[in-house]
Design a protein around this motif. Structure first.
Motif, PDB file in Angstrom:
ATOM      1  N   ARG A  81      51.131  33.129  66.080  1.00 59.84           N
ATOM      2  CA  ARG A  81      49.841  32.933  67.067  1.00 59.84           C
ATOM      3  C   ARG A  81      48.514  33.511  66.792  1.00 59.84           C
ATOM      4  N   GLY A  82      47.635  32.695  66.789  1.00 59.19           N
ATOM      5  CA  GLY A  82      46.357  33.776  67.346  1.00 59.19           C
ATOM      6  C   GLY A  82      46.008  34.035  65.741  1.00 59.19           C
ATOM      7  N   GLN A  83      45.438  35.178  65.901  1.00 59.78           N
ATOM      8  CA  GLN A  83      45.092  35.897  64.970  1.00 59.78           C
ATOM      9  C   GLN A  83      46.284  37.007  64.514  1.00 59.78           C
ATOM     10  N   SER A  84      47.552  36.844  65.172  1.00 62.61           N
ATOM     11  CA  SER A  84      48.532  37.895  65.208  1.00 62.61           C
ATOM     12  C   SER A  84      49.077  36.706  63.411  1.00 62.61           C
ATOM     13  N   ASP A  85      49.520  37.556  62.415  1.00 59.00           N
ATOM     14  CA  ASP A  85      50.828  37.105  61.795  1.00 59.00           C
ATOM     15  C   ASP A  85      51.280  35.982  61.856  1.00 59.00           C
ATOM     16  N   ARG A  86      51.427  34.891  61.020  1.00 56.28           N
ATOM     17  CA  ARG A  86      52.936  33.916  61.192  1.00 56.28           C
ATOM     18  C   ARG A  86      53.929  34.938  60.296  1.00 56.28           C
ATOM     19  N   ASP A  87      55.050  34.755  60.807  1.00 53.21           N
ATOM     20  CA  ASP A  87      56.326  35.397  60.479  1.00 53.21           C
ATOM     21  C   ASP A  87      57.358  34.089  58.780  1.00 53.21           C
ATOM     22  N   PRO A  88      56.753  35.097  58.295  1.00 57.38           N
ATOM     23  CA  PRO A  88      58.077  34.334  56.518  1.00 57.38           C
ATOM     24  C   PRO A  88      59.657  34.141  57.381  1.00 57.38           C
ATOM     25  N   LYS A  89      59.832  34.515  58.511  1.00 54.60           N
ATOM     26  CA  LYS A  89      61.241  34.786  58.425  1.00 54.60           C
ATOM     27  C   LYS A  89      61.304  34.337  59.938  1.00 54.60           C
ATOM     28  N   PRO A  90      61.500  32.432  60.211  1.00 54.74           N
ATOM     29  CA  PRO A  90      60.649  32.120  61.403  1.00 54.74           C
ATOM     30  C   PRO A  90      62.110  32.376  62.406  1.00 54.74           C
ATOM     31  N   ARG A  91      62.950  32.714  61.917  1.00 51.23           N
ATOM     32  CA  ARG A  91      64.238  32.877  62.434  1.00 51.23           C
ATOM     33  C   ARG A  91      63.964  34.256  63.775  1.00 51.23           C
ATOM     34  N   ARG A  92      63.061  35.174  63.273  1.00 54.10           N
ATOM     35  CA  ARG A  92      62.652  36.317  64.073  1.00 54.10           C
ATOM     36  C   ARG A  92      61.766  35.644  65.002  1.00 54.10           C
ATOM     37  N   TYR A  93      61.327  34.903  65.280  1.00 54.94           N
ATOM     38  CA  TYR A  93      60.703  33.992  66.380  1.00 54.94           C
ATOM     39  C   TYR A  93      61.274  34.008  67.628  1.00 54.94           C
ATOM     40  N   ARG A  94      61.655  34.874  68.562  1.00 51.68           N
ATOM     41  CA  ARG A  94      62.751  34.899  69.960  1.00 51.68           C
ATOM     42  C   ARG A  94      62.163  36.592  70.345  1.00 51.68           C
ATOM     43  N   PRO A  95      61.954  35.790  71.398  1.00 46.77           N
ATOM     44  CA  PRO A  95      62.208  36.972  73.114  1.00 46.77           C
ATOM     45  C   PRO A  95      62.258  38.555  72.506  1.00 46.77           C
ATOM     46  N   ASP A  96      63.398  38.688  72.186  1.00 51.61           N
ATOM     47  CA  ASP A  96      63.970  40.233  71.674  1.00 51.61           C
ATOM     48  C   ASP A  96      62.487  40.710  70.493  1.00 51.61           C
ATOM     49  N   THR A  97      62.178  39.339  69.815  1.00 51.18           N
ATOM     50  CA  THR A  97      61.702  40.582  68.081  1.00 51.18           C
ATOM     51  C   THR A  97      59.922  40.385  69.383  1.00 51.18           C
ATOM     52  N   TYR A  98      59.923  39.816  70.144  1.00 52.39           N
ATOM     53  CA  TYR A  98      58.668  40.178  70.562  1.00 52.39           C
ATOM     54  C   TYR A  98      58.342  40.692  71.567  1.00 52.39           C
ATOM     55  N   ALA A  99      59.802  41.033  72.157  1.00 50.16           N
ATOM     56  CA  ALA A  99      59.292  42.343  73.435  1.00 50.16           C
ATOM     57  C   ALA A  99      59.718  43.555  72.657  1.00 50.16           C
ATOM     58  N   ARG A 100      60.743  43.724  71.370  1.00 52.65           N
ATOM     59  CA  ARG A 100      59.923  44.987  70.682  1.00 52.65           C
ATOM     60  C   ARG A 100      58.428  44.719  70.056  1.00 52.65           C
ATOM     61  N   ASP A 101      57.854  43.966  69.395  1.00 53.60           N
ATOM     62  CA  ASP A 101      56.790  44.042  69.145  1.00 53.60           C
ATOM     63  C   ASP A 101      55.678  44.970  70.413  1.00 53.60           C
ATOM     64  N   ILE A 102      56.065  44.503  71.810  1.00 53.59           N
ATOM     65  CA  ILE A 102      55.057  44.909  72.883  1.00 53.59           C
ATOM     66  C   ILE A 102      55.664  46.088  73.085  1.00 53.59           C
ATOM     67  N   VAL A 103      56.594  46.883  72.437  1.00 56.58           N
ATOM     68  CA  VAL A 103      57.264  48.636  72.694  1.00 56.58           C
ATOM     69  C   VAL A 103      56.222  49.159  71.356  1.00 56.58           C
ATOM     70  N   THR A 104      55.959  48.614  70.491  1.00 63.24           N
ATOM     71  CA  THR A 104      55.470  48.875  69.454  1.00 63.24           C
ATOM     72  C   THR A 104      53.662  48.980  69.617  1.00 63.24           C
ATOM     73  N   LEU A 105      53.151  47.577  70.679  1.00 61.57           N
ATOM     74  CA  LEU A 105      51.834  47.986  70.740  1.00 61.57           C
ATOM     75  C   LEU A 105      51.916  49.455  71.928  1.00 61.57           C
ATOM     76  N   MET A 106      52.869  49.629  72.495  1.00 59.65           N
ATOM     77  CA  MET A 106      52.345  50.578  73.549  1.00 59.65           C
ATOM     78  C   MET A 106      53.045  52.030  72.637  1.00 59.65           C
ATOM     79  N   ASP A 107      53.934  52.070  72.083  1.00 62.10           N
ATOM     80  CA  ASP A 107      54.096  52.813  70.985  1.00 62.10           C
ATOM     81  C   ASP A 107      53.139  53.725  70.796  1.00 62.10           C
ATOM     82  N   THR A 108      52.183  52.438  69.708  1.00 67.43           N
ATOM     83  CA  THR A 108      51.050  52.882  68.902  1.00 67.43           C
ATOM     84  C   THR A 108      49.166  53.132  69.767  1.00 67.43           C
ATOM     85  N   LEU A 109      49.809  53.260  71.257  1.00 65.67           N
ATOM     86  CA  LEU A 109      48.426  53.197  71.745  1.00 65.67           C
ATOM     87  C   LEU A 109      48.862  54.454  72.941  1.00 65.67           C
TER      88      LEU A 109
END
Length: 289
Positions: free
Chosen positions: A65-93
């Protein structure tokens, strides 16, 4: 507001709009997670207001969505993947804990985040979403998600937004629909509106699986509410979150507060007076960072 980009564990570049308070930060940072076809722009009103209360606010665009990359593997469009992305954001910051504000799908991502990394979620606001989702609302979203929008210019984009969301916002003006169009669509290479999400994000679950998913979501919600404050918002004319489900959520634990937002459906924009009053009190009652 500044754009912030971080890299997911599987190599995608993801985007968040980063709002900082003018003075010293007071209280925990807030991470806003939008709905299925939505993006960080949905928090364009809410985020500056929350930042004015002293919070750093990060409004994310989930992968695809938006300015975030599209995923070449659509099966990864799921809440657990998104949650891990948020954890990575928090770790990065370097953010150890945050308040999560999740609208629709963003609320389900919040439930998943509290499951996989419970110590990272200090409190949560669930905006018009719960463990039980009304079938009529799912059918309405399925009627347009992942399909081409019949728009050619910004006027037809606003008309499209009104056509699919008019039942939720009976008091919207033409200016409101124009603004929602700018949140929904990106500007194409010749200035034309284009859908701002990967059509592959929407994969409805088979009907037979829905009771199992609902059972798991209630477990996730009880886990979220067990030892942290939760504010559950419902648009009073929502076709996604019923009044009965909201009442059941409120009875789950003493720390769950519920608020109905008058004359709004799915989902409140978070700029409504009733929401701001509830949010301000909710944030003020939280312990400091």
């Amino acid at each position: 507001m500044k754009d912030f980009f971080w890299r997911s564990q599987d190599g995608l570049n993801l985007h968040a709009a980063d709002y900082r308070p003018e003075g010293r930060e007071k209280g925990l940072p807030i991470i806003c997670v939008p709905g299925l076809t939505r993006n960080a722009r949905d928090f364009s009103d809410f985020a500056p207001w929350a930042a004015s209360l002293g919070h750093r606010v990060l409004a994310v665009s989930l992968r695809g969505r938006g300015q975030s990359d599209r995923d070449p593997k659509p099966r990864r469009y799921r809440p657990d993947t998104y949650a891990r992305d948020i954890v990575t954001l928090m770790d990065t910051l370097g953010l150890s804990r945050a308040i999560l504000v999740g609208t629709s799908l963003g609320g389900l991502v919040t439930l998943e985040l509290a499951h996989i990394a419970p110590h990272r979620v200090a409190a949560a606001v669930l905006n018009d979403i719960g463990p039980s989702v009304d079938k009529s609302g799912i059918a309405r979203i399925a009627s347009y998600a992942g399909t081409a929008a019949p728009v050619t210019d910004w006027q037809s984009a606003a008309a499209h937004c009104e056509r699919i969301n008019g039942v939720a916002f009976p008091d919207f003006t033409e200016a409101d629909w124009q603004r929602l169009a700018r949140w929904t669509f990106a500007e194409g290479p010749e200035g034309q509106p284009v859908l701002d999400y990967d059509r592959a994000i929407f994969r409805p679950a088979p009907r037979w699986l829905m009771p199992v998913i609902e059972w798991h979501l209630w477990r996730r919600f009880r886990n979220l509410a067990a030892d942290r404050p939760v504010l559950a918002l419902r648009g009073a004319i929502s076709d996604i979150l019923s009044a009965e489900t909201l009442a059941r959520m409120g009875a789950t634990a003493p720390g769950v507060q519920t608020v109905e937002v008058p004359r709004v459906g799915h989902a409140p924009t978070l700029s409504e007076p009733a929401v701001k009053t509830a949010m301000k009190d909710f944030f003020a009652a939280l312990p400091p960072a």
